[in-house]
Design an enzyme around this catalytic site. Sequence first.
Site, PDB file in Angstrom:
ATOM      1  N   LYS A  90       0.867  -1.184   0.000  1.00 30.75           N
ATOM      2  CA  LYS A  90       0.000   0.000   0.000  1.00 30.75           C
ATOM      3  C   LYS A  90       0.894   1.221   0.000  1.00 30.75           C
ATOM      4  O   LYS A  90       1.850   1.305   0.772  1.00 30.75           O
ATOM      5  CB  LYS A  90      -0.876  -0.018   1.276  1.00 30.75           C
ATOM      6  CG  LYS A  90      -1.858   1.123   1.354  1.00 30.75           C
ATOM      7  CD  LYS A  90      -3.170   0.767   0.709  1.00 30.75           C
ATOM      8  CE  LYS A  90      -4.024   1.963   0.374  1.00 30.75           C
ATOM      9  NZ  LYS A  90      -3.713   2.663  -0.887  1.00 30.75           N
ATOM     10  N   LYS A 126       5.350   1.853  -3.158  1.00 27.44           N
ATOM     11  CA  LYS A 126       5.266   3.209  -3.724  1.00 27.44           C
ATOM     12  C   LYS A 126       5.509   3.089  -5.213  1.00 27.44           C
ATOM     13  O   LYS A 126       6.171   2.148  -5.670  1.00 27.44           O
ATOM     14  CB  LYS A 126       6.322   4.110  -3.095  1.00 27.44           C
ATOM     15  CG  LYS A 126       6.043   5.583  -3.221  1.00 27.44           C
ATOM     16  CD  LYS A 126       5.121   6.099  -2.133  1.00 27.44           C
ATOM     17  CE  LYS A 126       4.697   7.514  -2.393  1.00 27.44           C
ATOM     18  NZ  LYS A 126       3.914   8.078  -1.274  1.00 27.44           N
ATOM     19  N   ASP A 166      -0.298  10.737  -4.587  1.00 27.01           N
ATOM     20  CA  ASP A 166       0.829  11.421  -3.923  1.00 27.01           C
ATOM     21  C   ASP A 166       1.044  12.696  -4.736  1.00 27.01           C
ATOM     22  O   ASP A 166       0.112  13.140  -5.442  1.00 27.01           O
ATOM     23  CB  ASP A 166       2.081  10.519  -3.899  1.00 27.01           C
ATOM     24  CG  ASP A 166       3.204  11.068  -3.026  1.00 27.01           C
ATOM     25  OD1 ASP A 166       3.104  11.012  -1.796  1.00 27.01           O
ATOM     26  OD2 ASP A 166       4.205  11.590  -3.576  1.00 27.01           O
ATOM     27  N   SER A 378      -6.826   5.627   3.815  1.00 27.83           N
ATOM     28  CA  SER A 378      -6.883   4.737   2.656  1.00 27.83           C
ATOM     29  C   SER A 378      -7.212   3.318   3.109  1.00 27.83           C
ATOM     30  O   SER A 378      -7.979   2.602   2.456  1.00 27.83           O
ATOM     31  CB  SER A 378      -5.519   4.710   1.936  1.00 27.83           C
ATOM     32  OG  SER A 378      -5.406   5.789   1.051  1.00 27.83           O
TER      33      SER A 378
HETATM   34  P1  NDP Z   1       0.270  17.747  -4.316  1.00 25.13           P
HETATM   35  O1  NDP Z   1       0.754  17.369  -5.646  1.00 25.13           O
HETATM   36  O2  NDP Z   1      -1.187  17.895  -4.068  1.00 25.13           O
HETATM   37  O3  NDP Z   1       0.975  19.096  -3.830  1.00 25.13           O
HETATM   38  C1  NDP Z   1       2.356  19.181  -3.738  1.00 25.13           C
HETATM   39  C2  NDP Z   1       2.732  20.603  -3.379  1.00 25.13           C
HETATM   40  O4  NDP Z   1       4.127  20.664  -3.110  1.00 25.13           O
HETATM   41  C3  NDP Z   1       2.480  21.570  -4.528  1.00 25.13           C
HETATM   42  O5  NDP Z   1       2.200  22.839  -3.990  1.00 25.13           O
HETATM   43  C4  NDP Z   1       3.825  21.569  -5.241  1.00 25.13           C
HETATM   44  O6  NDP Z   1       4.085  22.734  -5.985  1.00 25.13           O
HETATM   45  C5  NDP Z   1       4.783  21.464  -4.076  1.00 25.13           C
HETATM   46  N1  NDP Z   1       6.023  20.817  -4.524  1.00 25.13           N
HETATM   47  C6  NDP Z   1       6.150  19.587  -5.093  1.00 25.13           C
HETATM   48  N2  NDP Z   1       7.421  19.338  -5.387  1.00 25.13           N
HETATM   49  C7  NDP Z   1       8.118  20.420  -5.003  1.00 25.13           C
HETATM   50  C8  NDP Z   1       9.470  20.754  -5.022  1.00 25.13           C
HETATM   51  N3  NDP Z   1      10.390  19.912  -5.535  1.00 25.13           N
HETATM   52  N4  NDP Z   1       9.838  21.955  -4.519  1.00 25.13           N
HETATM   53  C9  NDP Z   1       8.911  22.829  -4.014  1.00 25.13           C
HETATM   54  N5  NDP Z   1       7.597  22.552  -3.952  1.00 25.13           N
HETATM   55  C10 NDP Z   1       7.206  21.373  -4.432  1.00 25.13           C
HETATM   56  O7  NDP Z   1       0.884  16.648  -3.309  1.00 25.13           O
HETATM   57  P2  NDP Z   1       0.442  16.265  -1.834  1.00 25.13           P
HETATM   58  O8  NDP Z   1      -0.062  17.469  -1.124  1.00 25.13           O
HETATM   59  O9  NDP Z   1      -0.402  15.062  -1.909  1.00 25.13           O
HETATM   60  O10 NDP Z   1       1.831  15.805  -1.209  1.00 25.13           O
HETATM   61  C11 NDP Z   1       2.708  16.704  -0.510  1.00 25.13           C
HETATM   62  C12 NDP Z   1       3.665  15.913   0.354  1.00 25.13           C
HETATM   63  O11 NDP Z   1       2.919  15.118   1.295  1.00 25.13           O
HETATM   64  C13 NDP Z   1       4.557  14.919  -0.388  1.00 25.13           C
HETATM   65  O12 NDP Z   1       5.810  14.845   0.271  1.00 25.13           O
HETATM   66  C14 NDP Z   1       3.828  13.593  -0.221  1.00 25.13           C
HETATM   67  O13 NDP Z   1       4.704  12.494  -0.350  1.00 25.13           O
HETATM   68  C15 NDP Z   1       3.328  13.751   1.201  1.00 25.13           C
HETATM   69  N6  NDP Z   1       2.199  12.897   1.570  1.00 25.13           N
HETATM   70  C16 NDP Z   1       1.019  12.959   0.873  1.00 25.13           C
HETATM   71  C17 NDP Z   1      -0.029  12.156   1.229  1.00 25.13           C
HETATM   72  C18 NDP Z   1      -1.362  12.254   0.589  1.00 25.13           C
HETATM   73  O14 NDP Z   1      -2.303  11.650   1.101  1.00 25.13           O
HETATM   74  N7  NDP Z   1      -1.534  13.011  -0.478  1.00 25.13           N
HETATM   75  C19 NDP Z   1       0.114  11.148   2.320  1.00 25.13           C
HETATM   76  C20 NDP Z   1       1.368  11.227   3.032  1.00 25.13           C
HETATM   77  C21 NDP Z   1       2.363  12.059   2.642  1.00 25.13           C
HETATM   78  P3  NDP Z   1       3.871  22.740  -7.577  1.00 25.13           P
HETATM   79  O15 NDP Z   1       2.402  22.824  -7.766  1.00 25.13           O
HETATM   80  O16 NDP Z   1       4.631  23.923  -8.039  1.00 25.13           O
HETATM   81  O17 NDP Z   1       4.468  21.448  -8.066  1.00 25.13           O
END
Ligand code: NDP
Length: 445
Positions: A90, A126, A166, A378
């Site tokens: 998962k 993943k 993600d 999830s």
């Molecule tokens: P989204 O794609 O919804 O949002 C990601 C955000 O982070 C966007 O604002 C994006 O900006 C920014 N971002 C991504 N890459 C970079 C980078 N290299 N440098 C600066 N900003 C960056 O993703 P999530 O909100 O789902 O995920 C965010 C984090 O949370 C990740 O680390 C993910 O692994 C973690 N996470 C998510 C879960 C989930 O349920 N969604 C569960 C557990 C952890 P831009 O739009 O410019 O790319």
Amino acid sequence: MEKNVEIFIEKIIEKNPGEKEFHQAVREVAECVVPFIEKNPRYKKAKILERIAEPERIVMFRVPWLDDNGEIQINRGYRIQMNSAIGPYKGGLRFHPSVNLSILKFLAFEQVFKNSLTTLPMGGGKGGSNFDPKGKSDNEVMKFCQSFMSELYRHIGPDTDVPAGDIGVGGREIGFLFGQYRKICNKFTGILTGKALNWGGSLIRPEATGYGAVYFAEEMLKTRNSSIKGKTCTVSGSGNVAQYTIEKLNHLGAKAVTLSDSSGMIYDPDGIDEKKLAYVMELKNIKRGRIQEYSEKYGVEYVSNKRPWHIPCDIAFPSATQNEISKEDAKKLVDNGCICVSEGANMPTVPEGVDIFLDANILYGLGKAANAGGVATSGLEMSQNSLKLTWTREEVDERLHNIMRSIHSACIKYGKDGKCVNYVKGANIAGFVKVADAMIDQGLV
Ligand code: NDP
């Protein structure tokens, strides 16, 4: 003890050359778990940590698709099936140009411990692709998702491996992926989570990671007779996790003052209230615009190519990506009076930054504990799919809240250090023990 960690890590580096994020994730776990294993020889004899650091299976595949100009594009797809000792694999799918084997292996490795902490029966995996959904039309995203699933479908299943979203994979992408699976397999089953409500999704799943990170912060603050109410919070990112972190902070009477994306950050000292958050959700989830537009709409400061960690706060919620808090950022946060960090993102703090938080004795909730609410919910979506039932919003939220409390208790059980709690140690050892015991029970497989 330290020597044993170094020996272990040297072998990991030799076996997995150039995979620096994977080395970083394994080192953090090894630093906590190796001393524990030394005191528990049955784990040492069974070489559990060495086995956990080796994926059960890795699938890499070609993803060809046709763009809107009729040109062929080729991306690379991956699924890392890391460990299934306590349940089906998962973990999310990430679509981002930076995606490579090292990043997905670090994420899959973290996922094993995180899923174990949730108390639910889920193994760790993943996947993803170096595909960048930014700037692509809906049609191009659909074509890509269909091609991606045309290979992935043979490796997943409701009792085998259940991916989710993600970075770069939200409701739109999950929809296209699910549609293609259903068409190829002629089956309507829970092979993905994060589905929309009218075709098998769970209430509270979109909110779960952000809400969970706030619930975890609340539990940490309670240990110091404090609470979220009235606190000023910095949040990075502006995607799923950031949005729902801010929503829950608003519910609990805190003030979130920053947001960011990969181009820059905004600082809104008055706070990102409900109305402004609705604007952000529309901007990011529907218009797919940039956070700079927020500063234009509300007349607040925008700084390009900057993260929000220089802004004074009580609590920081890194919610964008890995290694987004540097050593200098960590120092700045502590110097500015930050008392708590709750990581919505995975591994957002560099190891030297983690040391600064631990040395300063602030409440530091690492990602694999603080952001486990997403995968936990999830897991609840999977349960509802199996039961063919839908739980109410209140029911799912209550279960999520209880899971976050139980993860916090597990961290205390294994991480209590005198009067303080070392959440890094607590989460890593608690996550390890359940998987390790299951692996021993099941023999050498
Ligand atoms: P989204 O794609 O919804 O949002 C990601 C955000 O982070 C966007 O604002 C994006 O900006 C920014 N971002 C991504 N890459 C970079 C980078 N290299 N440098 C600066 N900003 C960056 O993703 P999530 O909100 O789902 O995920 C965010 C984090 O949370 C990740 O680390 C993910 O692994 C973690 N996470 C998510 C879960 C989930 O349920 N969604 C569960 C557990 C952890 P831009 O739009 O410019 O790319």
